[in-house]
Design an enzyme around this catalytic site. Structure first.
Site, PDB file in Angstrom:
ATOM      1  N   ARG A 116      72.430 135.225  25.661  1.00  0.00           N
ATOM      2  CA  ARG A 116      71.098 135.887  25.042  1.00  0.00           C
ATOM      3  C   ARG A 116      71.241 135.661  23.516  1.00  0.00           C
ATOM      4  O   ARG A 116      72.252 135.842  23.022  1.00  0.00           O
ATOM      5  CB  ARG A 116      71.085 137.343  25.466  1.00  0.00           C
ATOM      6  CG  ARG A 116      70.564 137.194  26.989  1.00  0.00           C
ATOM      7  CD  ARG A 116      70.555 138.652  27.568  1.00  0.00           C
ATOM      8  NE  ARG A 116      70.011 138.896  28.788  1.00  0.00           N
ATOM      9  CZ  ARG A 116      70.869 138.285  29.963  1.00  0.00           C
ATOM     10  NH1 ARG A 116      72.135 138.086  29.486  1.00  0.00           N
ATOM     11  NH2 ARG A 116      70.426 138.225  31.124  1.00  0.00           N
ATOM     12  N   HIS A 141      69.628 131.453  27.871  1.00  0.00           N
ATOM     13  CA  HIS A 141      69.960 130.167  27.886  1.00  0.00           C
ATOM     14  C   HIS A 141      69.399 128.905  27.673  1.00  0.00           C
ATOM     15  O   HIS A 141      68.931 128.022  28.590  1.00  0.00           O
ATOM     16  CB  HIS A 141      70.182 130.106  29.820  1.00  0.00           C
ATOM     17  CG  HIS A 141      71.201 130.892  30.508  1.00  0.00           C
ATOM     18  ND1 HIS A 141      72.256 131.237  29.579  1.00  0.00           N
ATOM     19  CD2 HIS A 141      71.316 131.647  31.627  1.00  0.00           C
ATOM     20  CE1 HIS A 141      73.001 132.126  30.693  1.00  0.00           C
ATOM     21  NE2 HIS A 141      72.458 132.311  31.643  1.00  0.00           N
ATOM     22  N   HIS A 215      77.174 126.600  34.420  1.00  0.00           N
ATOM     23  CA  HIS A 215      76.745 127.653  35.206  1.00  0.00           C
ATOM     24  C   HIS A 215      77.065 127.721  36.842  1.00  0.00           C
ATOM     25  O   HIS A 215      75.949 127.987  37.508  1.00  0.00           O
ATOM     26  CB  HIS A 215      75.180 127.885  34.924  1.00  0.00           C
ATOM     27  CG  HIS A 215      74.955 129.486  34.970  1.00  0.00           C
ATOM     28  ND1 HIS A 215      74.942 130.097  36.089  1.00  0.00           N
ATOM     29  CD2 HIS A 215      74.519 130.341  33.760  1.00  0.00           C
ATOM     30  CE1 HIS A 215      74.504 131.242  35.807  1.00  0.00           C
ATOM     31  NE2 HIS A 215      74.166 131.509  34.484  1.00  0.00           N
ATOM     32  N   ASP A 281      78.413 141.612  34.373  1.00  0.00           N
ATOM     33  CA  ASP A 281      77.424 140.684  33.384  1.00  0.00           C
ATOM     34  C   ASP A 281      78.020 140.773  32.212  1.00  0.00           C
ATOM     35  O   ASP A 281      77.091 141.230  31.249  1.00  0.00           O
ATOM     36  CB  ASP A 281      76.270 140.884  33.853  1.00  0.00           C
ATOM     37  CG  ASP A 281      75.201 139.719  33.535  1.00  0.00           C
ATOM     38  OD1 ASP A 281      75.777 138.663  32.792  1.00  0.00           O
ATOM     39  OD2 ASP A 281      74.191 139.551  33.493  1.00  0.00           O
ATOM     40  N   GLN A 318      81.960 134.782  30.422  1.00  0.00           N
ATOM     41  CA  GLN A 318      80.868 135.552  30.852  1.00  0.00           C
ATOM     42  C   GLN A 318      81.141 135.774  32.277  1.00  0.00           C
ATOM     43  O   GLN A 318      81.274 134.660  32.992  1.00  0.00           O
ATOM     44  CB  GLN A 318      79.529 135.103  30.563  1.00  0.00           C
ATOM     45  CG  GLN A 318      78.399 135.786  31.237  1.00  0.00           C
ATOM     46  CD  GLN A 318      78.096 137.120  29.934  1.00  0.00           C
ATOM     47  OE1 GLN A 318      78.323 136.834  29.071  1.00  0.00           O
ATOM     48  NE2 GLN A 318      77.375 138.203  30.500  1.00  0.00           N
ATOM     49  N   GLU A 346      81.577 131.506  32.896  1.00  0.00           N
ATOM     50  CA  GLU A 346      80.980 130.660  31.754  1.00  0.00           C
ATOM     51  C   GLU A 346      81.564 130.824  30.477  1.00  0.00           C
ATOM     52  O   GLU A 346      81.935 131.613  29.690  1.00  0.00           O
ATOM     53  CB  GLU A 346      79.474 131.177  31.714  1.00  0.00           C
ATOM     54  CG  GLU A 346      78.617 131.125  33.006  1.00  0.00           C
ATOM     55  CD  GLU A 346      77.416 132.025  32.691  1.00  0.00           C
ATOM     56  OE1 GLU A 346      76.519 131.898  31.802  1.00  0.00           O
ATOM     57  OE2 GLU A 346      77.422 133.163  33.523  1.00  0.00           O
TER      58      GLU A 346
HETATM   59  C1  BGC Z   1      73.725 135.795  32.608  1.00  0.00           C
HETATM   60  C2  BGC Z   1      72.961 136.629  33.652  1.00  0.00           C
HETATM   61  C3  BGC Z   1      71.829 135.983  33.984  1.00  0.00           C
HETATM   62  C4  BGC Z   1      72.413 135.026  34.952  1.00  0.00           C
HETATM   63  C5  BGC Z   1      71.516 134.000  35.691  1.00  0.00           C
HETATM   64  C6  BGC Z   1      74.177 134.749  33.388  1.00  0.00           C
HETATM   65  O1  BGC Z   1      74.855 134.009  32.579  1.00  0.00           O
HETATM   66  O2  BGC Z   1      74.702 136.680  31.836  1.00  0.00           O
HETATM   67  O3  BGC Z   1      72.534 137.812  33.079  1.00  0.00           O
HETATM   68  O4  BGC Z   1      71.110 136.598  34.969  1.00  0.00           O
HETATM   69  O5  BGC Z   1      72.985 134.083  34.086  1.00  0.00           O
HETATM   70  O6  BGC Z   1      70.399 133.581  34.582  1.00  0.00           O
END
Ligand code: BGC
Length: 382
Positions: A116, A141, A215, A281, A318, A346
């Protein structure tokens, strides 16, 4: 003559039997499966008038990964368990249409900025850039059509010890609001050490921010085979970045000691998750950040004995425990993906770094090269 015919038939039959025995059961040892590094390329569909290919890489151990040049998606990853049984350990779909229609970034390359950016804006040299607000009040993203939704140019390669795919994309100035013409290059490599290696590179002609990541949602029991709460997770991080209600870091680098974020020793994902609002998260501040590759996380699944190690040169990771999966995504083989059916690790710079002066910088200037590497390495527990 009448007696000779059955005799000859019997001889022939015995011969067939013997040949069969020699071929299939001649040895008491389990015949080793024979593979060698291999690469296949199939046309998978078309998006934006561009061809999408599925690249299938197989190593000498039979580990197999499928990659699309659409979104740089890893759509399948077959790895053995303790008994040598292969299973697909990443979530995804069977068809390109499903990926295009709706995906929570299954298997994707995420960019230009993974995670974010608060209020979708940042300032470089006094100029403020505005990005799409595609996640509540924030940017997530890379925006509406990020690197996960474009068709990359692709080139494959194969050597005796590794095979791979090189993806390139020229992201034009102002694409999704980001400044600079950005040349991005992602190299996926499968090695004979059961590693999926990802090399990221980028150059720009105007100062910009960048934070590329991968991801995949992993489930070491096999995709669709239940949740990941029994997996044991270890993250080599003494600190993490606490977030506000919209998942933007507060700026604090908090000690994990005596918190639910302490994964310095292996801990089952499910043991404390109920106490973590919304589930995991969070960005972890990885130890020993000096730009060199090091082991940063280990995950093991007790029943199958499969394990995964993550190595990277990045400062953060992450850990996302698939909190927003709710069964509405019907995955490969018609399997619904319910809450916590996959986890992501991630590797990255910290979320919202462009607005947080005390975080390692994500600024990329003309003349510089962004270059980072992450390895997902698979094996089995002792
Ligand atoms: C984020 C989440 C998100 C997910 C899918 C992750 O990298 O931290 O908050 O919901 O991706 O979009």
């Amino acid at each position: 003559m009448k007696r000779l015919i059955p005799f000859l038939l019997m001889l022939a039959f015995t011969g067939i039997m013997l040949t069969g025995c020699n071929g299939n059961h001649g040895s008491t040892k389990k015949k080793p499966l024979k593979y060698e590094m291999n690469m296949k390329k199939n046309l998978f569909g078309t998006v934006d008038g561009k061809q999408v290919f599925e690249f299938t890489l197989t190593n000498k151990n039979g580990v197999e990964v499928k990659i699309l040049n659409y979104g740089g998606l890893v759509t399948q990853l077959l790895v053995p368990d303790k008994q040598g049984n292969f299973d697909d350990v990443v979530l995804g779909y069977d068809s390109l249409q499903d990926y295009i229609k709706d995906t929570p970034y299954f298997g994707a390359i995420v960019g230009r900025y993974g995670n974010r950016i608060a209020k979708g804006q940042f300032t470089i040299d006094g100029q403020t850039y505005k990005l799409a607000l595609n996640n509540g009040p924030n940017h997530l993203h890379g925006g509406i059509k990020g690197f996960d939704k474009i068709v990359w140019d692709a080139e494959d390669f194969i050597k005796p010890e590794a095979a791979g795919v090189i993806l390139t994309h020229l992201s034009p100035d102002n694409e999704e609001g980001y400044p600079g013409n950005l040349k991005a290059k992602i190299t996926y490599t499968l090695t004979n050490d059961n590693e999926l290696k990802i090399d990221y590179e980028a150059e720009t002609d105007k100062s910009t921010v960048i934070n590329l990541t991968h991801h995949s949602y992993f489930n070491l029991k096999g995709q669709g085979n239940g949740n990941i709460l029994g997996h044991h997770m270890q993250i080599l991080a003494d600190r993490f970045t606490p977030v506000d209600a919209t998942l933007i870091p507060t700026g604090e680098l908090k000690d994990v000691q005596s918190t639910l974020m302490d994964f310095r020793k292996p801990e089952s994902i499910g043991s404390r998750i109920e106490q973590v609002e919304g589930g995991y998260d969070h960005n972890f501040v990885l130890n020993n950040t000096d730009g060199k590759m090091r082991l940063v996380a280990k995950v093991a699944e007790p029943k199958t004995g499969r394990k995964m190690e993550v190595l990277t040169d990045q400062p953060g990771i992450q850990f996302y425990s698939g909190n927003f999966l709710d069964g509405s995504n019907i995955g490969k083989g018609g399997k619904p993906y319910l809450k916590h059916f996959g986890f992501c690790l991630e590797t990255q710079h910290f979320p919202d770094s462009p607005n947080q002066a005390n975080f390692p910088s994500t600024l990329l200037k003309p003349g510089e090269t962004y270059k980072t590497q992450t390895i997902y390495r698979f094996g089995v527990t002792e």
